[in-house]
Scaffold this motif. Structure first.
Motif, short mmCIF file in Angstrom:
data_model
loop_
_atom_site.label_atom_id
_atom_site.label_comp_id
_atom_site.label_asym_id
_atom_site.label_seq_id
_atom_site.Cartn_x
_atom_site.Cartn_y
_atom_site.Cartn_z
N ALA A 38 0.85 -1.21 0.00
CA ALA A 38 0.00 0.00 0.00
C ALA A 38 0.88 1.26 0.00
CB ALA A 38 -0.91 0.00 1.22
N LYS A 39 0.42 2.27 -0.70
CA LYS A 39 1.06 3.59 -0.62
C LYS A 39 0.45 4.31 0.58
CE LYS A 39 2.40 4.15 -5.41
NZ LYS A 39 1.62 2.99 -5.99
N LYS A 40 1.24 4.54 1.59
CA LYS A 40 0.71 5.04 2.86
C LYS A 40 1.75 5.96 3.50
CE LYS A 40 2.31 0.78 5.00
NZ LYS A 40 3.65 1.10 4.59
N PRO A 41 1.95 7.13 2.86
CA PRO A 41 3.00 8.04 3.34
C PRO A 41 2.86 8.45 4.80
CG PRO A 41 1.53 9.12 1.75
CD PRO A 41 1.24 7.67 1.69
N ASN A 42 1.63 8.57 5.29
CA ASN A 42 1.48 9.01 6.68
C ASN A 42 1.83 7.92 7.68
OD1 ASN A 42 0.70 11.78 6.35
ND2 ASN A 42 -1.27 11.04 5.55
N LEU A 43 1.38 6.70 7.41
CA LEU A 43 1.77 5.59 8.30
C LEU A 43 3.29 5.41 8.30
CD1 LEU A 43 -1.03 2.94 7.62
CD2 LEU A 43 -0.43 3.90 9.86
N ASP A 44 3.89 5.53 7.12
CA ASP A 44 5.35 5.39 7.05
C ASP A 44 6.05 6.53 7.79
OD1 ASP A 44 5.06 3.04 5.65
OD2 ASP A 44 5.40 3.94 3.68
N ARG A 86 -6.78 4.52 1.87
CA ARG A 86 -7.78 5.54 2.20
C ARG A 86 -7.61 5.99 3.65
NH1 ARG A 86 -13.23 6.62 3.64
NH2 ARG A 86 -14.01 4.53 4.03
N LEU A 87 -7.40 5.03 4.56
CA LEU A 87 -7.17 5.38 5.96
C LEU A 87 -5.96 6.32 6.07
CD1 LEU A 87 -7.53 5.01 9.05
CD2 LEU A 87 -6.13 2.94 8.88
N ASP A 88 -4.91 5.93 5.36
CA ASP A 88 -3.66 6.71 5.45
C ASP A 88 -3.89 8.17 5.06
OD1 ASP A 88 -0.58 6.40 5.75
OD2 ASP A 88 -0.87 7.63 3.96
N SER A 89 -4.75 8.37 4.07
CA SER A 89 -4.97 9.74 3.59
C SER A 89 -5.58 10.64 4.66
CB SER A 89 -5.84 9.72 2.34
OG SER A 89 -7.18 9.37 2.69
N HIS A 90 -6.13 10.04 5.72
CA HIS A 90 -6.73 10.83 6.80
C HIS A 90 -5.78 11.04 7.98
CE1 HIS A 90 -10.86 10.94 5.23
NE2 HIS A 90 -10.56 9.76 4.72
N LEU A 91 -4.64 10.39 7.96
CA LEU A 91 -3.81 10.35 9.16
C LEU A 91 -2.83 11.52 9.29
CD1 LEU A 91 -3.08 6.52 9.56
CD2 LEU A 91 -4.94 7.89 10.52
N GLY A 92 -2.78 12.36 8.25
CA GLY A 92 -1.90 13.53 8.33
C GLY A 92 -2.19 14.37 9.57
N ILE A 97 4.81 8.06 10.38
CA ILE A 97 4.64 7.72 11.81
C ILE A 97 5.74 6.73 12.23
CG2 ILE A 97 3.14 6.41 13.40
CD1 ILE A 97 0.74 7.84 11.90
N ALA A 98 5.97 5.70 11.39
CA ALA A 98 7.03 4.74 11.70
C ALA A 98 8.38 5.44 11.77
CB ALA A 98 7.06 3.63 10.65
N GLU A 99 8.63 6.33 10.83
CA GLU A 99 9.92 7.02 10.75
C GLU A 99 10.15 7.94 11.96
OE1 GLU A 99 10.57 8.98 7.04
OE2 GLU A 99 12.42 9.96 7.73
N MET A 100 9.07 8.62 12.38
CA MET A 100 9.20 9.56 13.49
C MET A 100 9.17 8.88 14.86
SD MET A 100 6.61 12.55 12.16
CE MET A 100 6.51 13.32 13.78
N GLY A 101 8.70 7.63 14.89
CA GLY A 101 8.48 6.98 16.18
C GLY A 101 9.45 5.86 16.48
N ILE A 102 9.06 5.09 17.49
CA ILE A 102 9.78 3.86 17.83
C ILE A 102 8.85 2.72 17.47
CG2 ILE A 102 9.04 3.91 20.26
CD1 ILE A 102 11.81 2.71 20.96
N ASN A 103 9.43 1.66 16.93
CA ASN A 103 8.62 0.61 16.33
C ASN A 103 8.93 -0.77 16.89
OD1 ASN A 103 7.44 2.21 13.81
ND2 ASN A 103 9.59 2.76 14.04
N ALA A 140 -14.90 11.72 10.07
CA ALA A 140 -15.66 11.95 11.29
C ALA A 140 -15.04 11.23 12.48
CB ALA A 140 -17.11 11.49 11.10
N LYS A 141 -14.59 10.00 12.26
CA LYS A 141 -14.02 9.23 13.37
C LYS A 141 -12.74 9.86 13.89
CE LYS A 141 -14.67 4.70 13.82
NZ LYS A 141 -14.72 3.24 13.55
N LEU A 142 -11.90 10.28 12.94
CA LEU A 142 -10.64 10.89 13.34
C LEU A 142 -10.89 12.24 14.01
CD1 LEU A 142 -7.86 9.55 12.92
CD2 LEU A 142 -7.38 11.44 11.37
N GLY A 143 -11.80 13.02 13.39
CA GLY A 143 -12.13 14.35 13.95
C GLY A 143 -12.69 14.22 15.36
N ASN A 144 -13.63 13.30 15.52
CA ASN A 144 -14.24 13.04 16.83
C ASN A 144 -13.18 12.65 17.86
OD1 ASN A 144 -16.60 10.61 18.16
ND2 ASN A 144 -16.39 12.76 18.69
N SER A 145 -12.25 11.80 17.47
CA SER A 145 -11.21 11.32 18.39
C SER A 145 -10.30 12.46 18.81
CB SER A 145 -10.38 10.22 17.74
OG SER A 145 -11.22 9.16 17.34
#
Lengths: 401, 401
Positions: free
Chosen positions: A21-27, A312-318, A29-35, A272-277
């Motif tokens: 999957a093309k998922k720049p935001n999840l990647d 699609r999920l990734d596109s919301h994670l920015g 997150i991995a890059e900025m974090g500890i995994n 909506a789910k992300l905004g609500n959270s």
């Protein structure tokens, strides 16, 4: 905590949905974090979504899991007390003569009836020797709770297949004798009430199957369980469209939310789910956002569908990346793997990334099953996850001097 | 499960036998599989081969280990019931006058006597207040089992050194008083029977030491232990030349096999052991193949010998790679390290590779102590190994919903 249900996979030809999957935001997150990788229950133990969510919230499922009935009941909003016995229930169609136990189930979903509110109101008027409560769940489903100190060592009344008679509830221990009789009384009286209910008479006229019986399964007794607040000194919000997950949150004393458009399937309103959270983070210390779809897609064995949903999920994670990580800690993980090659939950460890200013950033740059084991977390257990986050946030107490 | 006893090592000058041996098949297994390191018991805990094999078969040794006596007894074919007390035993030579406890041990191995069958038959004719059984083990060794609910809180009759008297068995708890007396009665009667046995009179004529006493050590009481089949729903075969390992297999209800030419030392018939194990896969769900030699070579502190044996073992492992990994799961690992620099079992974690179509293949390309920690399994525990394999084979049940 972003818990993406069933997202990790087993490789097919060396590829997984996460790895292609093309998922720049999840990647990112991995890059900025500890995994790392995580066994949500224990290595090799296949987790249910309920048991694994208990563990991810810091509650040992071997100690506190009480079966699906009570968790579903809590999920639809029933306030359970220790000793209450809860069942999952279906409205069904039965035909024949005699008592309900002489009749044959011809439709376990009563024509997939949706509007059951009036029927449930009528059922709640039944006179029984114990307090009880029926509540609506999704579609033709309901939950039934019998109050008081009951044993759940009982057989089910649901025959599970059409063409068979409604089963009598039988006690499997002496302590369950009384409640078994009451459950049979309830099942008979429910049939009598439903059979002649105006809504069913109307359905009959329109040629629809009558919702004239209620079948019980998945008995469990609510246990004594400490609250999330007592345990961690923090309040908890769970954002999910799935009753089972909302139930886990409520069982431990958290609040549960289902934003508009959250469906629990792949067309869910992620915005909506992300905004609500993110909004709830202003009022709650810990927010668990549960995304159900990848599990469903895994059960459907749809590799491409899983790739598409992850993208699609990734596109919301920015929006997650915009948080202030000196004050916030973000965990991205899953409750278990649901490999498309298996179509079931498996014990393959999940991928976990933790984002916070204080984490020891590792070399992992991609959020995949292949990269995660090389990360700084190595291999951890679900029960330890929240403690790790609370420590990073300096919300932990020292053990000893 | 290929368990190569004591194979991993501690580096000497940065080298281990595994890191210098030419072993294309083991390296291919690492390359095709998922790798990691494993604490068979727990980090820093030095495993015995019995306790670690219990763990590798999914049985917590802290809960189920009952000492060496019962495991050796099971290993030589005695069917043990919970409550039976078992000892390891030696035929020995004693001299002097009076009762056996007045006599001095002059040879703890009775001239390394091998043919003890007739002596054992005679011992089994002794009249005692409890049922008991003596069985042959390798060479001058035997096992003795006293039936019934006995306590093993007893001292040993074996003085462990020559020049000392045979020791009286003393109870270390009130519950062991009765059995201690019976053991002393057995030791005296055994001496009387052996002293005048025709085989010993003949040995005396030929100038050989008489096998005229039997010394007991390693007492243990057989515990209630669930069977491998009850626990996992699978049947188990253990292929080993070592009574201790066969005993572990039998204690959990498995079958044990020693193919022709399997010796438990470095001249063992590897072709036969591997062939037998692959054949058994047709009838058994789980086959554990135990290779003893590297442990022995480690105890002998022979670096080059360990390299040579690993290379010889490797030359037989090509057959493993021909298995169908959509249906089979192969685990290659060890029960513990036996470093040549130490000459004893150590707790240095073992190398583990798991081969199956569904594993998340990692970057590890060599089966060594240095490469394994970079693998996708990270660091696991022995108790979890079988669960991980059963999950890969989709033989696991889900915990929860």
């Amino acid at each position: 905590m972003l818990i993406v249900d069933g997202m990790p996979d087993r490789p097919i030809g060396g590829r997984t949905p996460l790895s292609v999957a093309k998922k720049p935001n999840l990647d990112k997150i991995a890059e900025m974090g500890i995994n790392g990788i995580m066994d949500t229950i224990s290595p090799g133990i296949r987790p249910g979504s309920d048991t694994s969510h208990l563990a991810l919230l810091g509650f040992d499922p071997y100690k506190f899991y009480m079966g699906r009935g009570p968790i579903e009941a809590a999920g639809v909003g029933i306030d359970l007390k220790p000793g209450d016995i809860a069942f999952r229930a279906n409205f069904a169609t039965v035909v024949g003569s005699g008592s309900v136990f002489d009749k044959v189930v011809v439709d376990r979903r009563a024509g997939r009836i949706e509007q059951t509110e009036e029927l449930i109101n009528a059922l709640n008027e039944i006179d029984l020797p114990v307090k009880f409560e029926v509540a609506k769940a999704t579609g033709h489903r309901a939950v039934v709770v019998f109050r008081g100190n009951s044993s759940a060592e009982l057989t089910e009344t649901d025959p599970k297949v059409v063409g068979e008679k409604v089963k009598k509830c039988k006690p499997l221990a002496d302590s369950a004798k009384e409640i078994a009789e009451i459950i049979n009384e309830f099942t008979q009286k429910a049939h009598e009430v439903l059979e002649k209910h105006s809504l069913n008479l109307e359905r009959e006229k329109r040629g629809l199957p009558k919702a004239n019986a209620i079948l019980l399964r998945g008995a469990g007794v609510m246990k004594e369980i400490p609250s999330f607040r007592d345990r961690f000194g923090l309040n908890l919000a769970v954002v999910s469209a799935t009753a089972l997950i909302k139930g886990v949150g409520r069982i431990v004393g958290g609040d549960a939310f289902t934003p508009q458009g959250a469906t629990g399937n792949k067309r869910t309103n992620l915005e909506a789910k992300l905004g609500n959270s993110l909004d709830l983070l202003k009022k709650y210390d810990v927010v668990l956002l549960h995304i159900k779809a990848p599990d469903e897609i895994g059960h459907d064995r749809d590799f491409e569908g899983k790739v598409e949903f992850i993208e699609r999920l990734d596109s919301h994670l920015g929006r997650i990346l915009d948080l202030d990580f000196s004050k916030n800690c973000v965990i991205v993980t899953s409750d278990h793997s649901t490999p498309v090659s298996v179509g079931e939950h498996t014990a393959d460890p999940v991928v976990v990334s933790i984002l916070h200013e204080g984490v020891r950033v590792d070399d992992v740059k991609r959020f995949t099953e292949f990269d995660a084991p090389k990360g700084g977390l190595c291999r951890i257990k679900g029960m330890d996850l929240l403690n790790i986050a609370l420590d990073l946030l300096n919300l932990s107490k020292k053990f000893g001097a």
